[in-house]
Design a protein around this motif. Sequence first.
Motif, PDB file in Angstrom:
ATOM      1  N   ALA A 168       0.829  -1.204   0.000  1.00  0.00           N
ATOM      2  CA  ALA A 168       0.000   0.000   0.000  1.00  0.00           C
ATOM      3  C   ALA A 168       0.865   1.256   0.000  1.00  0.00           C
ATOM      4  N   ARG A 169       1.962   1.216   0.774  1.00  0.00           N
ATOM      5  CA  ARG A 169       2.817   2.400   0.866  1.00  0.00           C
ATOM      6  C   ARG A 169       3.578   2.677  -0.428  1.00  0.00           C
ATOM      7  N   THR A 170       3.754   1.659  -1.267  1.00  0.00           N
ATOM      8  CA  THR A 170       4.486   1.868  -2.533  1.00  0.00           C
ATOM      9  C   THR A 170       3.574   2.358  -3.657  1.00  0.00           C
ATOM     10  N   GLN A 171       2.253   2.445  -3.403  1.00  0.00           N
ATOM     11  CA  GLN A 171       1.339   2.818  -4.487  1.00  0.00           C
ATOM     12  C   GLN A 171       1.675   4.160  -5.153  1.00  0.00           C
ATOM     13  N   PRO A 172       2.006   5.224  -4.409  1.00  0.00           N
ATOM     14  CA  PRO A 172       2.362   6.474  -5.100  1.00  0.00           C
ATOM     15  C   PRO A 172       3.558   6.305  -6.033  1.00  0.00           C
ATOM     16  N   GLN A 173       4.538   5.508  -5.627  1.00  0.00           N
ATOM     17  CA  GLN A 173       5.703   5.278  -6.484  1.00  0.00           C
ATOM     18  C   GLN A 173       5.326   4.475  -7.716  1.00  0.00           C
ATOM     19  N   ILE A 174       4.477   3.468  -7.531  1.00  0.00           N
ATOM     20  CA  ILE A 174       4.026   2.665  -8.672  1.00  0.00           C
ATOM     21  C   ILE A 174       3.236   3.535  -9.644  1.00  0.00           C
ATOM     22  N   GLN A 175       2.364   4.370  -9.121  1.00  0.00           N
ATOM     23  CA  GLN A 175       1.564   5.231  -9.987  1.00  0.00           C
ATOM     24  C   GLN A 175       2.433   6.224 -10.754  1.00  0.00           C
ATOM     25  N   LYS A 176       3.500   6.690 -10.123  1.00  0.00           N
ATOM     26  CA  LYS A 176       4.403   7.616 -10.807  1.00  0.00           C
ATOM     27  C   LYS A 176       5.132   6.912 -11.953  1.00  0.00           C
ATOM     28  N   LEU A 177       5.625   5.707 -11.708  1.00  0.00           N
ATOM     29  CA  LEU A 177       6.357   5.027 -12.787  1.00  0.00           C
ATOM     30  C   LEU A 177       5.418   4.643 -13.926  1.00  0.00           C
ATOM     31  N   LEU A 178       4.148   4.366 -13.599  1.00  0.00           N
ATOM     32  CA  LEU A 178       3.173   4.087 -14.656  1.00  0.00           C
ATOM     33  C   LEU A 178       2.912   5.325 -15.494  1.00  0.00           C
ATOM     34  N   ALA A 179       2.738   6.460 -14.832  1.00  0.00           N
ATOM     35  CA  ALA A 179       2.513   7.713 -15.561  1.00  0.00           C
ATOM     36  C   ALA A 179       3.730   8.056 -16.411  1.00  0.00           C
ATOM     37  N   ASP A 180       4.924   7.849 -15.866  1.00  0.00           N
ATOM     38  CA  ASP A 180       6.147   8.150 -16.624  1.00  0.00           C
ATOM     39  C   ASP A 180       6.241   7.270 -17.872  1.00  0.00           C
ATOM     40  N   GLU A 181       5.906   5.995 -17.728  1.00  0.00           N
ATOM     41  CA  GLU A 181       5.967   5.088 -18.879  1.00  0.00           C
ATOM     42  C   GLU A 181       4.922   5.469 -19.921  1.00  0.00           C
ATOM     43  N   PHE A 182       3.716   5.781 -19.462  1.00  0.00           N
ATOM     44  CA  PHE A 182       2.656   6.155 -20.389  1.00  0.00           C
ATOM     45  C   PHE A 182       3.006   7.430 -21.156  1.00  0.00           C
ATOM     46  N   ASN A 183       3.580   8.396 -20.460  1.00  0.00           N
ATOM     47  CA  ASN A 183       3.857   9.700 -21.065  1.00  0.00           C
ATOM     48  C   ASN A 183       5.178   9.748 -21.820  1.00  0.00           C
ATOM     49  N   ALA A 184       5.975   8.701 -21.725  1.00  0.00           N
ATOM     50  CA  ALA A 184       7.275   8.694 -22.401  1.00  0.00           C
ATOM     51  C   ALA A 184       7.083   8.706 -23.917  1.00  0.00           C
ATOM     52  N   PRO A 185       7.858   9.498 -24.655  1.00  0.00           N
ATOM     53  CA  PRO A 185       7.728   9.529 -26.120  1.00  0.00           C
ATOM     54  C   PRO A 185       8.150   8.206 -26.737  1.00  0.00           C
ATOM     55  N   ASP A 186       7.518   7.858 -27.835  1.00  0.00           N
ATOM     56  CA  ASP A 186       7.857   6.639 -28.573  1.00  0.00           C
ATOM     57  C   ASP A 186       7.789   6.978 -30.065  1.00  0.00           C
ATOM     58  N   PRO A 187       8.813   7.664 -30.578  1.00  0.00           N
ATOM     59  CA  PRO A 187       8.762   8.136 -31.965  1.00  0.00           C
ATOM     60  C   PRO A 187       8.634   7.015 -32.995  1.00  0.00           C
ATOM     61  N   ASP A 188       9.237   5.857 -32.731  1.00  0.00           N
ATOM     62  CA  ASP A 188       9.125   4.743 -33.676  1.00  0.00           C
ATOM     63  C   ASP A 188       7.684   4.268 -33.785  1.00  0.00           C
ATOM     64  N   PHE A 189       7.023   4.150 -32.640  1.00  0.00           N
ATOM     65  CA  PHE A 189       5.620   3.745 -32.647  1.00  0.00           C
ATOM     66  C   PHE A 189       4.764   4.793 -33.346  1.00  0.00           C
TER      67      PHE A 189
END
Length: 249
Positions: free
Chosen positions: A203-224
Motif C-alpha cells: 500500500a505504501r508503494t502505491q504512489p511510487q508505482i503510480q508515478k512510474l506508470l505515468a512516466d511510462e505512459f507519457n514517455a515519447p515513442d517516436p518509432d511507434f
Amino acid sequence: MRSLIALGVALMIAAPVGAMASSDAVPPTAQASPAEAIALAQLMSPRDLLIDMEVREFDKHFVPSLGADPEMKALEDQYPGLFEAMHKASRGLVVEATGRSVGKIHVSVAKLIQSNFTPADIVELSDFYRSPVGQKTLRQMAAAADAGQVYQRAVAETDFKLTEDQIAAQLHDSAQKTAQSFTPEEQTAMLLFMAKPSFGKLARTQPQIQKLLADEFNAPDPDFDRQVEQAISAAIEQHIASFEKPGGQ
C-alpha cells in the motif's frame, strides 16, 4: 498516437483491493533478489492479462473517441467505415507497443520491490497472488478497468499527459467494483491478507508505482508514432480510394 496506448495497462497494475497510500515507508532489513523481484512483478501484473485488457479498451474506445472530433466525424460520414479501417490498421501495432510497455513496467516495478520488500514479504505476496482470491482480484481489476474518459481526453488534447491522480482514481474505482464481487469467504481471505505486513508495504508503494506508470505512459515513442502514422495514412488513402473506383462504396 502514443497517448492512445497503454491506457489500460496504466490503469491497473499491482494494486490490491483496499490498498491505501502512505508515505511512511521503512527500508527493509534484507532485500529481495532481482529474480524474486521480477517474478513477483510479473505475478502481480500478468503480461497476457494486461495486453488483453489494453486491446479490449482500444477496441471499445478508439472509434468512439475519433467520432468525438467534429472534423473526423465529417470524414467518417463522407466515407463510412473509415474509422474502422484506421482501427484495423493500428490494432496490431498497439498490441506490440503494449507488450513493450508491460516489459518496461515489470522491470521498473521489480526495482521498486527490491528496494522495499524482504524475501519474507515476497513469499507472502506471491502466496496471495497465486491464491484463488488473488487470481480473482487480478481478473476482476482488469475487467473493471474503463479508460473511456481518458481516451476522449487523449484525442481532444494534443499534449495530453496521464497523471498519477487519474491513475489512482481509476484504480480506486476498479478496486471498489472488485470488492463488490467477493463472496463472504473471499472477503475473509482478503481481510487476512490485508493484516499482513507485506500488504502495508505494498500500500505504501502505491504512489511510487503510480508515478512510474505515468512516466511510462507519457514517455515519447517516436518509432511507434511513425509506424502508426504510416499505417493509418495508408488505410485512409486506400479506404477513400475505394469510394472513387467505378462501382465503389
